[in-house]
Design an enzyme around this catalytic site. Structure first.
Site, PDB file in Angstrom:
ATOM      1  N   SER A 175       0.843  -1.194   0.000  1.00  0.00           N
ATOM      2  CA  SER A 175       0.000   0.000   0.000  1.00  0.00           C
ATOM      3  C   SER A 175       0.884   1.253   0.000  1.00  0.00           C
ATOM      4  CB  SER A 175      -0.942  -0.051   1.199  1.00  0.00           C
ATOM      5  OG  SER A 175      -1.989   0.877   1.060  1.00  0.00           O
ATOM      6  N   ASP A 213     -10.069  -5.861  -2.883  1.00  0.00           N
ATOM      7  CA  ASP A 213      -9.417  -4.781  -2.130  1.00  0.00           C
ATOM      8  C   ASP A 213     -10.238  -3.495  -2.290  1.00  0.00           C
ATOM      9  OD1 ASP A 213      -7.754  -2.595  -1.420  1.00  0.00           O
ATOM     10  OD2 ASP A 213      -5.951  -3.798  -1.806  1.00  0.00           O
ATOM     11  N   HIS A 217      -7.290  -6.091   1.198  1.00  0.00           N
ATOM     12  CA  HIS A 217      -6.129  -5.227   1.466  1.00  0.00           C
ATOM     13  C   HIS A 217      -5.360  -5.665   2.724  1.00  0.00           C
ATOM     14  CE1 HIS A 217      -4.155  -1.473   0.226  1.00  0.00           C
ATOM     15  NE2 HIS A 217      -4.078  -1.095   1.484  1.00  0.00           N
TER      16      HIS A 217
END
Lengths: 290, 290
Positions: free
Chosen positions: B153, B232, B268
């Site tokens: 991320s 995600d 995620h």
């Protein structure tokens, strides 16, 4: 016996389900997690055996799910993993949240016999009966005839004692740093006195003490895998006493029944479980797929 | 540049060290973790290459250490893993703890240029210079000439942008769910405006935007591995934009430079990283041992 799905998470090719149900046995809502391996999420005809993981003091179903690394091996072998909680939660019993080693998060996998705990704290019946019934009723892709059991610390005590109390119910047992002789350990004494009462704790506790149970074992040859870290402070403090379990095995002429591997420097944390999770899945697989 | 050892934990045959040092660059004490694989903890002559893991928003060095399972593959390959923190902590800047996506836990791997952040928030210099210098000075069993980088991320943005800004510094790069075009994403815009100021954020941000950097890449053939889950939510919210990175690769005639694998249903979370950690270690190993 309906189940509520709180989350569905992709993990190691399979699905990790965060679930809950209203337990009649504990009188509370109980959370649990279930990992379904890719073999059953992609093939409707496949049935997967189940490995039950019993967690240690303070844990919820999430700790091992996130940090234990069991999905890695279970995914390869095609084994489902069931992660129950460690006690009822929110039973509203005075003092239930005061200690890390008694009450909430510390059900010790026994059915309490004294007030105020006997109404809700029935983790033995919950884990051996209600939870698997609920799971197999709701997940037809699991094979109720093939179940193994493992766990850590208090959950290692749970795994070994449930296995030894119920010959044939589980295909195999293993443990990380189990409280192997709780009658002789401070954690076990506190729990048994609390759940069974001051007058009965030794006699009732003996029915849940793996070392005592093993001394009276009448079943066939045993093959129990145990990992204990030499850097485990609770081992050093004699909370675990795996040597007593080994002696009990010798006393019934099964010298190789308990394979205790002392892992150099490893501690009581999930880093140890993650490091050897694959070995414990392999151990279960040997019997689940025999 | 001394280092304080806060914990030494056995993990996957090696040692996981929890460390801290006083950073001159950030002006704060910085925590980091370092996994030493068994190849160097048991053989004093062996030198291990290093894989740097850059974490995402809100994370400390512990999140991936506990839940990412990079130690599993790194142990097999003989690679050390360095887990830095995601920002200075305790800089006592007003508002530093108010947002999950700016300030503490959200340094974005840039050197801030505007007050009040420019004094401490220098994560670019910290990660590219001071931290590796400190690590290689204190751990002679690591090979400073072989370093790869990966992350998740915000840390995926960090890994890709540091790699693309410094040709030759890292042997390889990969990422999970990277913020691949932060100039076009709400997270990136907020961070760049905060750290570079309202007037300069686009020009200075472009120097740290992997998609923009890739368009100007003059180095050799690239092989960047990226995993993004189709479940995600941040991908769906267009915070990640990996497609823009793929387009940038095509614009310089390197159609295969960026291998984005869309993993069905994965989200995620660290469950995704754990599921594919071995692949990213293997990807790094291909170049670290080339």
């Amino acid at each position: 016996m309906s189940v509520t799905t709180k989350a569905t998470i992709a993990s190691f090719g399979g699905k990790l389900l965060k679930l809950s149900h209203q337990s009649k046995v504990t009188g509370t809502e109980m959370n649990f997690n279930l990992f379904l391996p890719p073999q059953v999420t992609t093939n409707a005809l496949h049935k997967a055996p189940v490995l039950i993981w019993l967690s240690g003091l303070t844990c919820t179903p999430d700790n091992c799910t996130e940090k234990g690394f069991f999905q890695h091996g279970a995914s390869k072998k095609g084994i489902a993993v069931l992660y129950p909680d460690t006690s009822p939660r929110g039973a509203n019993i005075q003092g239930e949240d005061e200690s890390y080693d008694f009450g909430s998060g510390a059900g010790f996998y026994v059915d309490a016999t004294v007030d105020p705990w006997s109404k809700n704290y029935k983790m033995y019946s919950y884990i051996t009966e209600e939870l698997p019934s609920t799971v197999f009723e709701n997940f037809k892709q699991l094979d109720s005839s093939r179940v193994s059991i493992t766990g850590h610390s208090m959950g290692g005590h749970g795994a070994l004692s449930l296995f030894l109390k119920n010959p044939g119910k589980y295909k195999s047992a293993s443990a990380f740093a189990p409280i192997a002789n709780p009658l002789k350990a401070p954690w076990g004494e506190k729990a048994f006195k609390g759940y069974f009462g001051e007058s009965d704790w030794q006699s009732k506790g003996a029915e849940h003490d793996s070392t005592e149970l093993l001394k009276k074992w009448k079943g066939g040859p045993l093959d129990i895998l145990i990992d204990v870290g030499t850097g485990d402070n609770f081992y050093k403090q004699k909370q675990l006493l795996p040597e007593n379990l080994v002696e009990a095995a010798k006393s019934i002429g099964q010298d190789t029944a308990v394979n205790v591997r002392f892992q150099p420097d490893y501690d009581h944390s999930y880093f140890t479980m993650a490091s050897f999770a694959d070995d414990h899945v392999d151990h279960a697989a040997k019997y689940l797929f025999a």
